[in-house]
Motif scaffolding. Sequence first.
Motif, PDB file in Angstrom:
ATOM      1  N   GLN A 248      43.547  -6.514  63.901  1.00 12.32           N
ATOM      2  CA  GLN A 248      44.119  -5.275  64.419  1.00 12.32           C
ATOM      3  C   GLN A 248      45.640  -5.343  64.644  1.00 12.32           C
ATOM      4  O   GLN A 248      46.397  -4.597  64.052  1.00 12.32           O
ATOM      5  CB  GLN A 248      43.409  -4.940  65.738  1.00 12.32           C
ATOM      6  N   PHE A 249      46.040  -6.303  65.498  1.00 12.04           N
ATOM      7  CA  PHE A 249      47.439  -6.264  65.938  1.00 12.04           C
ATOM      8  C   PHE A 249      48.432  -6.740  64.884  1.00 12.04           C
ATOM      9  O   PHE A 249      49.494  -6.140  64.731  1.00 12.04           O
ATOM     10  CB  PHE A 249      47.602  -7.024  67.255  1.00 12.04           C
ATOM     11  N   LEU A 250      48.090  -7.818  64.123  1.00 11.54           N
ATOM     12  CA  LEU A 250      49.049  -8.266  63.098  1.00 11.54           C
ATOM     13  C   LEU A 250      49.229  -7.207  62.003  1.00 11.54           C
ATOM     14  O   LEU A 250      50.368  -6.900  61.625  1.00 11.54           O
ATOM     15  CB  LEU A 250      48.615  -9.603  62.488  1.00 11.54           C
ATOM     16  N   PRO A 251      48.129  -6.587  61.488  1.00 12.89           N
ATOM     17  CA  PRO A 251      48.353  -5.511  60.506  1.00 12.89           C
ATOM     18  C   PRO A 251      49.196  -4.372  61.092  1.00 12.89           C
ATOM     19  O   PRO A 251      50.051  -3.807  60.402  1.00 12.89           O
ATOM     20  CB  PRO A 251      46.938  -5.035  60.166  1.00 12.89           C
ATOM     21  N   MET A 252      48.976  -4.071  62.391  1.00 12.67           N
ATOM     22  CA  MET A 252      49.783  -2.999  63.002  1.00 12.67           C
ATOM     23  C   MET A 252      51.255  -3.395  63.052  1.00 12.67           C
ATOM     24  O   MET A 252      52.146  -2.612  62.740  1.00 12.67           O
ATOM     25  CB  MET A 252      49.285  -2.711  64.433  1.00 12.67           C
ATOM     26  N   PHE A 253      51.483  -4.665  63.440  1.00 14.74           N
ATOM     27  CA  PHE A 253      52.867  -5.170  63.493  1.00 14.74           C
ATOM     28  C   PHE A 253      53.503  -5.066  62.095  1.00 14.74           C
ATOM     29  O   PHE A 253      54.619  -4.599  61.927  1.00 14.74           O
ATOM     30  CB  PHE A 253      52.850  -6.633  63.975  1.00 14.74           C
ATOM     31  N   HIS A 254      52.710  -5.506  61.088  1.00 10.40           N
ATOM     32  CA  HIS A 254      53.201  -5.525  59.708  1.00 10.40           C
ATOM     33  C   HIS A 254      53.599  -4.105  59.259  1.00 10.40           C
ATOM     34  O   HIS A 254      54.699  -3.892  58.742  1.00 10.40           O
ATOM     35  CB  HIS A 254      52.095  -6.090  58.812  1.00 10.40           C
ATOM     36  N   HIS A 255      52.698  -3.136  59.502  1.00 15.03           N
ATOM     37  CA  HIS A 255      52.988  -1.778  59.044  1.00 15.03           C
ATOM     38  C   HIS A 255      54.172  -1.166  59.780  1.00 15.03           C
ATOM     39  O   HIS A 255      55.012  -0.509  59.171  1.00 15.03           O
ATOM     40  CB  HIS A 255      51.745  -0.890  59.182  1.00 15.03           C
ATOM     41  N   SER A 256      54.253  -1.432  61.075  1.00 13.00           N
ATOM     42  CA  SER A 256      55.376  -0.796  61.786  1.00 13.00           C
ATOM     43  C   SER A 256      56.700  -1.465  61.386  1.00 13.00           C
ATOM     44  O   SER A 256      57.731  -0.812  61.291  1.00 13.00           O
ATOM     45  CB  SER A 256      55.165  -0.794  63.300  1.00 13.00           C
ATOM     46  N   THR A 257      56.660  -2.785  61.069  1.00 14.87           N
ATOM     47  CA  THR A 257      57.912  -3.428  60.614  1.00 14.87           C
ATOM     48  C   THR A 257      58.312  -2.883  59.242  1.00 14.87           C
ATOM     49  O   THR A 257      59.492  -2.629  58.987  1.00 14.87           O
ATOM     50  CB  THR A 257      57.741  -4.967  60.534  1.00 14.87           C
ATOM     51  N   LEU A 258      57.313  -2.683  58.361  1.00 12.16           N
ATOM     52  CA  LEU A 258      57.651  -2.140  57.036  1.00 12.16           C
ATOM     53  C   LEU A 258      58.200  -0.719  57.138  1.00 12.16           C
ATOM     54  O   LEU A 258      59.087  -0.324  56.387  1.00 12.16           O
ATOM     55  CB  LEU A 258      56.414  -2.141  56.119  1.00 12.16           C
ATOM     56  N   LYS A 259      57.663   0.038  58.092  1.00 12.69           N
ATOM     57  CA  LYS A 259      58.137   1.415  58.272  1.00 12.69           C
ATOM     58  C   LYS A 259      59.605   1.440  58.680  1.00 12.69           C
ATOM     59  O   LYS A 259      60.358   2.332  58.304  1.00 12.69           O
ATOM     60  CB  LYS A 259      57.320   2.091  59.372  1.00 12.69           C
ATOM     61  N   GLN A 260      59.984   0.424  59.464  1.00  8.11           N
ATOM     62  CA  GLN A 260      61.391   0.365  59.917  1.00  8.11           C
ATOM     63  C   GLN A 260      62.118  -0.760  59.197  1.00  8.11           C
ATOM     64  O   GLN A 260      62.852  -1.534  59.814  1.00  8.11           O
ATOM     65  CB  GLN A 260      61.431   0.116  61.416  1.00  8.11           C
TER      66      GLN A 260
ATOM     67  N   ASP B  59      54.807  -6.175  51.218  1.00  7.57           N
ATOM     68  CA  ASP B  59      53.633  -5.328  51.077  1.00  7.57           C
ATOM     69  C   ASP B  59      52.564  -6.053  50.250  1.00  7.57           C
ATOM     70  O   ASP B  59      51.389  -6.041  50.574  1.00  7.57           O
ATOM     71  CB  ASP B  59      54.063  -4.023  50.379  1.00  7.57           C
ATOM     72  N   TYR B  60      53.018  -6.717  49.184  1.00  9.55           N
ATOM     73  CA  TYR B  60      52.101  -7.397  48.269  1.00  9.55           C
ATOM     74  C   TYR B  60      51.340  -8.529  48.972  1.00  9.55           C
ATOM     75  O   TYR B  60      50.124  -8.636  48.862  1.00  9.55           O
ATOM     76  CB  TYR B  60      52.887  -7.937  47.070  1.00  9.55           C
ATOM     77  N   ASN B  61      52.089  -9.363  49.741  1.00  5.82           N
ATOM     78  CA  ASN B  61      51.386 -10.495  50.367  1.00  5.82           C
ATOM     79  C   ASN B  61      50.979 -10.190  51.811  1.00  5.82           C
ATOM     80  O   ASN B  61      50.562 -11.074  52.542  1.00  5.82           O
ATOM     81  CB  ASN B  61      52.224 -11.775  50.282  1.00  5.82           C
TER      82      ASN B  61
END
Length: 472
Positions: free
Chosen positions: A395-407, A435-437
């Motif tokens: 849950q939390f690492l994917p959320m961190f990943h997506h919000s970092t990619l967004k910004q 995004d790929y890895n």
Amino acid sequence: MKRSGAGIGNQESDMYKKNYIESLRNELVEAVQKNLSPVAIKYHYSDVPLEVSVKWRPIVLVIGNYSSGKSTLINELLGSEIQATGQAPTDDSFTVITNADSDGNKSTVKLVDERDGKVLLHDEQYPFSILKKHGDRFAAHFRLKRVNSPMLDQLAIIDTPGMLDSVSENDRGYDFQQVIGDLAQIADLTLVLFDPHKAGTIRETYESLRKTLPASTFEDRVVFVLNRIDECANLNDLLRVYGTLCWNLSQMTGRKDIPMIKLTYSENVPATNQRLKNKEDFLPLLKNQRDELRQRVLDAPRYRLDHLTSYIEVHGVRLAHYLEAIHLYARKRFLYKLKYVVNSVAISILLAGASWLFIVSSAYFGALDEVTAIGASAGIGLCGFVAAIVLMRVQFLPMFHHSTLKQIDQITECPTQARKDSWNAVKTKVYDFLDYNKGVFPRSGIRSDWKNVLRLYEKASSEARKALAEIG
Ligand SMILES: Nc1nc2c(ncn2[C@@H]2O[C@H](COP(=O)(O)OP(=O)(O)OP(=O)(O)O)[C@@H](O)[C@H]2O)c(=O)[nH]1
Ligand SMILES: [Mg+2]
């Protein structure tokens, strides 16, 4: 970098200078091959070794509106009718014209053989593998012609399809502007041809050149040509066309000073011949800058060293910025995980403590002996910790990943225009890599690779600049 021959100064023979330039060129290509390419490939900054684009012979790219006289000019330079010419859009292919290795008779210039685009894109000896990404439609419009012209001893020329309006451009099935941008990056000189009928209708192309060529070498690498000026009815008409082109160019460049525009026409067109003989006509009064243009083309190999140096600088800066971004992402992710794990440990200890209190004070569990009570509460704490770690992963690492990619723009600091430019050039690559890895990649070594790239490219570029200043 050893510099054989430096210091001999003015007594250097032309031959010696040529060899010196050649050895410097080889050293620079080697520096890219040894220092930048392995890192660029390892971190997916580039799919192909970086030196592929610069290790081949010098290249002159000819672009412009349809029927602006690109192929006629190339035929004139080669001394033979190698390319088809004609009114209306004639040729929808990109043709690389290079020399045939045969030592045969070069007095009659002729086409020796022709290869299709697929071979050209996959053959490692040519620098065109970066164009593979433009797909089969592009490959079908790409070809190589080998010609035994002495003009091509030191260079290759690329003829391109005439530019159409942007609506028709969309029908080509590949991104025309991007192909032009990629080719201009490989080329040492780009000639941009206009004709009096369509003076200045290439805004998108101009923008793709501006985006791909480093600002520092733009002026040296792009020559604007107003061709077919013999078709102007009189001098006033020519001035009107020239004025229109200057206006359009200043709109495109956003600058008030106009780049040099060469005024040329082909003297081989029969109607022009007649006009040249006619003393009342304006043409005999005007210098045809065709010879200067020819000289500029022949000089392209000299610019290869500057090109190579700025190639190292541009990719050195971009690759370093790219590595910095993924290093900072990895560090941010590591710190996020560390904080999360520390918090989870603290919460698990609290949970174990609370469980123990509950057990000893509960009427139901109160009968348990002390060792069992401690074991049970430690077990509950451990379960809590494992649950927290599982939650972090799913849950939390994917959320961190997506919000970092967004910004993603906030990963690195870009206080100067130069930093903004290099970030704009690598931003998509950084995004694609992460995004790929999904943000999971080995963290160790990135920082040292990043620092090494910075150090090595600065060293190579300063030595190359010193050598260039010596050559003059
Ligand atoms: N009057 C005049 N005609 C020219 C000149 N240069 C080329 N032409 C003619 O203009 C027509 C177009 O020339 P090309 O060389 O085929 O033009 P292009 O830019 O290669 O055209 P595409 O390949 O279709 O984009 C031909 O009929 C040439 O003979 C010139 O300087 N003056
Ligand atoms: Mg043509």
